[in-house]
Design an enzyme around this catalytic site. Structure first.
Site, PDB file in Angstrom:
ATOM      1  N   VAL A   1      -4.054  -3.966  -2.866  1.00 26.66           N
ATOM      2  CA  VAL A   1      -4.646  -5.227  -3.330  1.00 26.66           C
ATOM      3  C   VAL A   1      -6.142  -5.197  -3.052  1.00 26.66           C
ATOM      4  CG1 VAL A   1      -4.701  -7.730  -2.961  1.00 26.66           C
ATOM      5  CG2 VAL A   1      -2.513  -6.483  -2.874  1.00 26.66           C
TER       6      VAL A   1
ATOM      7  N   LYS B   1       0.818  -1.220   0.000  1.00 26.43           N
ATOM      8  CA  LYS B   1       0.000   0.000   0.000  1.00 26.43           C
ATOM      9  C   LYS B   1       0.847   1.263   0.000  1.00 26.43           C
ATOM     10  CE  LYS B   1      -4.215  -0.607   2.549  1.00 26.43           C
ATOM     11  NZ  LYS B   1      -4.857  -0.634   3.831  1.00 26.43           N
TER      12      LYS B   1
ATOM     13  N   GLU C   1       0.389  -2.104  26.337  1.00 26.54           N
ATOM     14  CA  GLU C   1       1.516  -1.267  25.885  1.00 26.54           C
ATOM     15  C   GLU C   1       1.037   0.165  25.597  1.00 26.54           C
ATOM     16  OE1 GLU C   1       3.577  -3.497  22.689  1.00 26.54           O
ATOM     17  OE2 GLU C   1       5.059  -3.938  24.241  1.00 26.54           O
TER      18      GLU C   1
HETATM   19  P1  FAD Z   1       1.869  -6.302   9.070  1.00 26.29           P
HETATM   20  O1  FAD Z   1       3.155  -6.080   9.752  1.00 26.29           O
HETATM   21  O2  FAD Z   1       0.657  -5.630   9.626  1.00 26.29           O
HETATM   22  O3  FAD Z   1       2.039  -5.876   7.545  1.00 26.29           O
HETATM   23  C1  FAD Z   1       1.022  -5.954   6.589  1.00 26.29           C
HETATM   24  C2  FAD Z   1       1.446  -5.122   5.396  1.00 26.29           C
HETATM   25  O4  FAD Z   1       0.487  -5.273   4.351  1.00 26.29           O
HETATM   26  C3  FAD Z   1       1.547  -3.627   5.666  1.00 26.29           C
HETATM   27  O5  FAD Z   1       2.708  -3.098   5.087  1.00 26.29           O
HETATM   28  C4  FAD Z   1       0.289  -3.045   5.001  1.00 26.29           C
HETATM   29  O6  FAD Z   1       0.455  -1.713   4.556  1.00 26.29           O
HETATM   30  C5  FAD Z   1       0.137  -4.000   3.831  1.00 26.29           C
HETATM   31  N1  FAD Z   1      -1.226  -4.092   3.327  1.00 26.29           N
HETATM   32  C6  FAD Z   1      -2.357  -4.320   4.040  1.00 26.29           C
HETATM   33  N2  FAD Z   1      -3.429  -4.346   3.231  1.00 26.29           N
HETATM   34  C7  FAD Z   1      -2.962  -4.134   1.983  1.00 26.29           C
HETATM   35  C8  FAD Z   1      -3.591  -4.062   0.711  1.00 26.29           C
HETATM   36  N3  FAD Z   1      -4.898  -4.222   0.569  1.00 26.29           N
HETATM   37  N4  FAD Z   1      -2.807  -3.826  -0.370  1.00 26.29           N
HETATM   38  C9  FAD Z   1      -1.464  -3.666  -0.248  1.00 26.29           C
HETATM   39  N5  FAD Z   1      -0.825  -3.743   0.925  1.00 26.29           N
HETATM   40  C10 FAD Z   1      -1.566  -3.967   2.035  1.00 26.29           C
HETATM   41  N6  FAD Z   1       4.401  -8.841  17.923  1.00 26.29           N
HETATM   42  C11 FAD Z   1       5.545  -9.269  18.484  1.00 26.29           C
HETATM   43  O7  FAD Z   1       6.024 -10.374  18.170  1.00 26.29           O
HETATM   44  N7  FAD Z   1       6.218  -8.496  19.406  1.00 26.29           N
HETATM   45  C12 FAD Z   1       5.786  -7.276  19.778  1.00 26.29           C
HETATM   46  O8  FAD Z   1       6.421  -6.607  20.605  1.00 26.29           O
HETATM   47  C13 FAD Z   1       4.574  -6.788  19.203  1.00 26.29           C
HETATM   48  N8  FAD Z   1       4.122  -5.564  19.530  1.00 26.29           N
HETATM   49  C14 FAD Z   1       2.986  -5.081  18.920  1.00 26.29           C
HETATM   50  C15 FAD Z   1       2.569  -3.792  19.253  1.00 26.29           C
HETATM   51  C16 FAD Z   1       1.427  -3.274  18.663  1.00 26.29           C
HETATM   52  C17 FAD Z   1       0.984  -1.884  19.036  1.00 26.29           C
HETATM   53  C18 FAD Z   1       0.694  -4.051  17.708  1.00 26.29           C
HETATM   54  C19 FAD Z   1      -0.540  -3.476  17.049  1.00 26.29           C
HETATM   55  C20 FAD Z   1       1.104  -5.332  17.375  1.00 26.29           C
HETATM   56  C21 FAD Z   1       2.259  -5.857  17.975  1.00 26.29           C
HETATM   57  N9  FAD Z   1       2.731  -7.149  17.668  1.00 26.29           N
HETATM   58  C22 FAD Z   1       3.890  -7.616  18.246  1.00 26.29           C
HETATM   59  C23 FAD Z   1       2.039  -7.964  16.643  1.00 26.29           C
HETATM   60  C24 FAD Z   1       2.735  -7.785  15.287  1.00 26.29           C
HETATM   61  O9  FAD Z   1       2.887  -6.424  15.001  1.00 26.29           O
HETATM   62  C25 FAD Z   1       1.988  -8.466  14.144  1.00 26.29           C
HETATM   63  O10 FAD Z   1       1.803  -9.818  14.462  1.00 26.29           O
HETATM   64  C26 FAD Z   1       2.808  -8.320  12.846  1.00 26.29           C
HETATM   65  O11 FAD Z   1       2.830  -6.976  12.446  1.00 26.29           O
HETATM   66  C27 FAD Z   1       2.232  -9.194  11.733  1.00 26.29           C
HETATM   67  O12 FAD Z   1       3.026  -9.041  10.593  1.00 26.29           O
HETATM   68  P2  FAD Z   1       2.379  -9.158   9.144  1.00 26.29           P
HETATM   69  O13 FAD Z   1       3.505  -9.161   8.175  1.00 26.29           O
HETATM   70  O14 FAD Z   1       1.398 -10.278   9.077  1.00 26.29           O
HETATM   71  O15 FAD Z   1       1.498  -7.838   8.987  1.00 26.29           O
HETATM   72  P1  NAD Z   2      -5.437  -9.817  21.974  1.00 24.51           P
HETATM   73  O1  NAD Z   2      -6.443 -10.674  21.325  1.00 24.51           O
HETATM   74  O2  NAD Z   2      -4.180 -10.430  22.438  1.00 24.51           O
HETATM   75  O3  NAD Z   2      -6.089  -9.062  23.231  1.00 24.51           O
HETATM   76  C1  NAD Z   2      -7.374  -8.474  23.138  1.00 24.51           C
HETATM   77  C2  NAD Z   2      -7.942  -8.303  24.529  1.00 24.51           C
HETATM   78  O4  NAD Z   2      -9.205  -7.650  24.411  1.00 24.51           O
HETATM   79  C3  NAD Z   2      -8.186  -9.639  25.223  1.00 24.51           C
HETATM   80  O5  NAD Z   2      -7.638  -9.597  26.505  1.00 24.51           O
HETATM   81  C4  NAD Z   2      -9.710  -9.759  25.228  1.00 24.51           C
HETATM   82  O6  NAD Z   2     -10.199 -10.456  26.355  1.00 24.51           O
HETATM   83  C5  NAD Z   2     -10.131  -8.281  25.267  1.00 24.51           C
HETATM   84  N1  NAD Z   2     -11.502  -8.069  24.778  1.00 24.51           N
HETATM   85  C6  NAD Z   2     -12.118  -8.696  23.740  1.00 24.51           C
HETATM   86  N2  NAD Z   2     -13.399  -8.271  23.634  1.00 24.51           N
HETATM   87  C7  NAD Z   2     -13.590  -7.340  24.610  1.00 24.51           C
HETATM   88  C8  NAD Z   2     -14.697  -6.543  25.011  1.00 24.51           C
HETATM   89  N3  NAD Z   2     -15.881  -6.620  24.396  1.00 24.51           N
HETATM   90  N4  NAD Z   2     -14.532  -5.684  26.043  1.00 24.51           N
HETATM   91  C9  NAD Z   2     -13.335  -5.584  26.677  1.00 24.51           C
HETATM   92  N5  NAD Z   2     -12.268  -6.336  26.354  1.00 24.51           N
HETATM   93  C10 NAD Z   2     -12.379  -7.202  25.332  1.00 24.51           C
HETATM   94  O7  NAD Z   2      -5.164  -8.620  20.948  1.00 24.51           O
HETATM   95  P2  NAD Z   2      -3.964  -7.553  20.896  1.00 24.51           P
HETATM   96  O8  NAD Z   2      -3.585  -7.109  22.254  1.00 24.51           O
HETATM   97  O9  NAD Z   2      -4.356  -6.552  19.898  1.00 24.51           O
HETATM   98  O10 NAD Z   2      -2.761  -8.412  20.294  1.00 24.51           O
HETATM   99  C11 NAD Z   2      -2.842  -8.940  18.966  1.00 24.51           C
HETATM  100  C12 NAD Z   2      -1.664  -9.861  18.737  1.00 24.51           C
HETATM  101  O11 NAD Z   2      -0.466  -9.101  18.726  1.00 24.51           O
HETATM  102  C13 NAD Z   2      -1.506 -10.896  19.829  1.00 24.51           C
HETATM  103  O12 NAD Z   2      -1.100 -12.101  19.268  1.00 24.51           O
HETATM  104  C14 NAD Z   2      -0.422 -10.338  20.708  1.00 24.51           C
HETATM  105  O13 NAD Z   2       0.343 -11.342  21.350  1.00 24.51           O
HETATM  106  C15 NAD Z   2       0.431  -9.577  19.714  1.00 24.51           C
HETATM  107  N6  NAD Z   2       1.091  -8.444  20.393  1.00 24.51           N
HETATM  108  C16 NAD Z   2       2.261  -8.720  21.029  1.00 24.51           C
HETATM  109  C17 NAD Z   2       2.876  -7.722  21.723  1.00 24.51           C
HETATM  110  C18 NAD Z   2       4.184  -8.024  22.423  1.00 24.51           C
HETATM  111  O14 NAD Z   2       4.658  -9.140  22.320  1.00 24.51           O
HETATM  112  N7  NAD Z   2       4.767  -7.061  23.116  1.00 24.51           N
HETATM  113  C19 NAD Z   2       2.330  -6.431  21.761  1.00 24.51           C
HETATM  114  C20 NAD Z   2       1.114  -6.188  21.111  1.00 24.51           C
HETATM  115  C21 NAD Z   2       0.492  -7.233  20.430  1.00 24.51           C
END
Ligand code: FAD
Ligand code: NAD
Length: 396
Positions: A81, A38, A170
């Site tokens: 996409v 994207k 976080e």
């Molecule tokens: P993404 O990294 O989301 O990438 C998807 C890509 O596809 C993007 O570049 C997007 O622009 C592109 N895309 C989407 N739709 C389209 C389209 N229609 N056309 C073209 N391109 C498109 N996981 C950990 O292991 N450790 C962590 O500390 C951690 N911290 C997190 C903190 C936050 C705030 C969040 C939200 C998530 C965190 N996660 C963490 C989870 C982790 O970020 C995701 O599991 C990871 O990003 C997944 O990677 P991905 O490649 O599937 O998707």
């Molecule tokens: P999650 O599914 O892990 O957590 C969502 C939370 O929302 C759950 O605790 C659930 O019980 C709660 N919830 C669901 N419905 C609700 C409702 N109606 N009202 C109130 N609470 C409700 O989702 P996430 O935190 O976005 O994480 C997504 C993925 O990304 C996970 O696999 C997570 O491990 C990963 N992640 C990892 C890190 C890290 O490793 N530092 C940081 C961010 C995300």
């Protein structure tokens, strides 16, 4: 045979690492590789809670693809996409361009899972991209400015975070760090600002180690976060949220961190999914399509006990590397290697200098966890962009 065409959708952790593995292992002209994304940049999703709260600039989480992709080996195409036609081996973009492939890699990431909760899609923000987090930051600031003009509307200063999974926890840590700064900037009495983290399950971070969860809640409570545990959100309105208990919390800002599902394009394209994720085989291929690989949050894989692995960047990176290597093997008529995740642990931040985690079998708390998380971020940056990128992005 003509040069095989590999098409990669999405330059997130899974898609980018597939492309970089191909870049490293393929000889020139061995395959025609195209990466579609994207934006012209990759974003570090694992940092997005920081710019969302305003504790870091959005650009910090952005990495230009130009700087990490070797254009002599990978064609980059900026495009959105729209659909995949696996039987025709084509992909259609929003601008109606049609791309064909011999091998497809789907790495389109996730979308917020709203469980059909009324009003969430319309009225809540979610932490999902650079553009989305810019809007959250600006909205919170706007609410502070609005309050200054309507001082009886203290609900403008209330922030609801829906879900205390890792994203919600976080983000709570960052919001807590930002509030004093905002109060100073807007001359707001800090006692008027309320930040609620509302969780449906009987505990924050369901399934995680209890001692670490207690530590996280204690740190965040001391920073001013008010937890409402065991309290599902039932509805989101323009005024705030309504809980399952019937209680209404009026809030100027609602951020939904209640979970994710795979990108809906995958389901709409006819692939069989569970919560938007394709149950892939041992080589990360979609059932029925030996030439379609799925990586990252769009892929569903299970552990030995038959439980799904949570969608994480850690797994997405490893899947991308495995997928890239297997594509090279396929092209060279070599044997593919089954994907087995090598989990290193979990680290989560609780705001500046604070964190929790499990590394191997060891629990880590406080500044040690925060430092280890920075270390793991640095390793990722080094992996995708070498020392130069790691040094450019490091923030201690
Ligand atoms: P993404 O990294 O989301 O990438 C998807 C890509 O596809 C993007 O570049 C997007 O622009 C592109 N895309 C989407 N739709 C389209 C389209 N229609 N056309 C073209 N391109 C498109 N996981 C950990 O292991 N450790 C962590 O500390 C951690 N911290 C997190 C903190 C936050 C705030 C969040 C939200 C998530 C965190 N996660 C963490 C989870 C982790 O970020 C995701 O599991 C990871 O990003 C997944 O990677 P991905 O490649 O599937 O998707
Ligand atoms: P999650 O599914 O892990 O957590 C969502 C939370 O929302 C759950 O605790 C659930 O019980 C709660 N919830 C669901 N419905 C609700 C409702 N109606 N009202 C109130 N609470 C409700 O989702 P996430 O935190 O976005 O994480 C997504 C993925 O990304 C996970 O696999 C997570 O491990 C990963 N992640 C990892 C890190 C890290 O490793 N530092 C940081 C961010 C995300």
């Amino acid at each position: 045979m003509s040069t095989p065409k590999i098409l990669i959708l999405g330059a997130g952790y899974g898609g980018l690492l597939t492309a970089l593995q191909l870049q490293k292992k393929l000889n020139y002209n061995e395959a025609d590789v195209t990466l579609v994304n994207k934006h012209t940049y990759h974003y570090i999703t694992t940092w997005l809670h920081e710019p969302a709260a305003g504790t870091a600039p959005a650009d910090h989480a952005r990495v230009e693809l130009d700087g990490i992709i070797d254009k002599s080996k990978i064609n980059f195409l900026k495009g959105v996409v729209e659909s995949i036609q696996p039987d025709e081996q084509t992909v259609t973009l929003k601008d109606k361009r049609v791309l064909s492939y011999d091998y497809l890699v789907i790495g389109l990431g996730s979308e917020p899972e709203t469980f059909g909760i009324e009003g969430l899609k319309e009225h809540a923000f979610s932490i999902r991209s650079i553009n989305a987090v810019r809007q959250i930051r600006e909205h919170i600031e706007y609410m502070f400015a609005k309050y200054k003009n309507e001082p009886e509307r203290t609900e403008y200063l209330t922030i609801v975070i829906g879900g205390a999974g890792f994203t919600g926890i976080e983000f709570s840590g960052e919001v807590a760090d930002r509030i004093p700064e905002l109060c100073k900037e807007f001359d707001v009495d800090p006692s008027l600002v309320k930040v609620y983290n509302i969780e449906a399950a009987p505990t924050a971070l369901p399934g995680f180690d209890k001692e670490l969860v207690d530590y996280a809640m204690d740190v965040l409570t001391r920073k001013g976060i008010q937890f409402r545990i065991n309290t599902p959100i039932k509805q989101c309105t323009p005024e705030g949220v309504i809980l399952a208990t019937g209680e209404e919390i009026k809030a100027g800002t609602v951020v939904w961190t209640g979970g994710v599902r795979g990108n809906s394009i995958v389901e709409k394209s006819g692939f069989e999914v569970m919560r938007g994720r394709v149950k892939v085989d041992e080589y990360l291929r979609a059932p029925g399509y030996d030439n379609v690989f799925v990586v990252g949050d769009c892929a569903l894989i299970f552990n030995d006990q038959g439980r799904p692995y949570p969608p994480t960047a850690q797994i997405a990176v490893q899947e991308g590397e495995n997928c890239g290597s297997n594509l090279v093997a396929l092209i060279r008529n070599d044997k593919m290697t089954p994907f087995v995740p090598a989990l290193q642990g979990t680290l989560a931040s609780l705001g500046k200098g604070e964190g929790i985690g499990i590394v191997g079998q060891k629990k880590v708390f406080g500044s040690t966890a925060a430092l280890l998380k920075k270390g793991s971020d640095l390793r990722y940056l080094y992996k995708i962009g070498g020392v130069g990128l790691a040094l450019k992005k490091v923030r201690l």
